[in-house]
Motif scaffolding. Sequence first.
Motif, short mmCIF file in Angstrom:
data_model
loop_
_atom_site.label_atom_id
_atom_site.label_comp_id
_atom_site.label_asym_id
_atom_site.label_seq_id
_atom_site.Cartn_x
_atom_site.Cartn_y
_atom_site.Cartn_z
N HIS A 1 0.85 -1.19 0.00
CA HIS A 1 0.00 0.00 0.00
C HIS A 1 0.89 1.24 0.00
CE1 HIS A 1 -2.80 2.66 2.75
NE2 HIS A 1 -2.76 3.12 1.52
N GLN B 1 3.21 2.66 2.80
CA GLN B 1 2.52 2.64 4.09
C GLN B 1 2.58 1.25 4.72
OE1 GLN B 1 1.10 5.10 5.67
NE2 GLN B 1 -0.23 4.14 7.17
N ASP B 2 2.46 0.24 3.87
CA ASP B 2 2.42 -1.14 4.35
C ASP B 2 2.93 -2.03 3.24
OD1 ASP B 2 -0.29 -3.31 5.63
OD2 ASP B 2 1.83 -3.68 5.30
N SER C 1 3.82 -5.32 3.95
CA SER C 1 3.88 -6.60 4.65
C SER C 1 3.56 -7.79 3.76
CB SER C 1 2.93 -6.59 5.85
OG SER C 1 1.59 -6.40 5.41
#
Lengths: 115, 117
Positions: free
Chosen positions: B48, B55-56, B58
């Motif tokens: 993201h 932001q992310d 993962s």
Amino acid sequence: AQTVTQSQPEMSVQEAETVTLSCTYDTSESDYYLFWYKQPPSRQMILVIRQEAYKQQNATENRFSVNFQKAAKSFSLKISDSQLGDAAMYFCAYRQSSNTGKLIFGQGTTLQVKP
Amino acid sequence: EAGVTQFPSHSVIEKGQTVTLRCDPISGHDNLYWYRRVMGKEIKFLLHFVKESKQDESGMPNNRFLAERTGGTYSTLKVQPAELEDSGVYFCASSQDLGNRGRGGYTFGSGTRLTVV
């Protein structure tokens, strides 16, 4: 970790009839969002309907409605008066309400509509 | 309003080669997401962006995957070197906010079908 399960890989419905697609999810959160997305063959995924977990009332969008059972962690999609254009793959998705836009999807259900 | 555009729509490459996928979000959408669906399995989140920042990330499977979003506009996802298990459909989505408002807020592209042989 949150998970979303769609236990019906394929479903079929006669045109003008009603069909229900199942979705269950697992989360320890109390506030979240649930979605149903539709992906027609070779086309982009579009939002069908969404539900906020804090709302008790089931969401409805024209012929599409959900049966949201928060305690049972169930979020089924009912399509009434099925049309040929409803044939697609349907994905159930979950999103936490916290600061993330990440969606967690189920495996998808392919819906066939028979004329 | 133009939608989310992804290209190429299809790509077939040999194992060990490099492929770069591109996503053009809706203009003004700060949030950009990459997802992947491996054949027969669920769609999985990769990463993201908020504007040009990650932001992310993962969901990125390993360091063979590199995503960028220079200037906060379009994004690229590079796979180098590609492996057989990277085959699947790569989706991009964008949203103006985190999807809290409106009818979900996410607009998806049509995806890039990547086949590694």
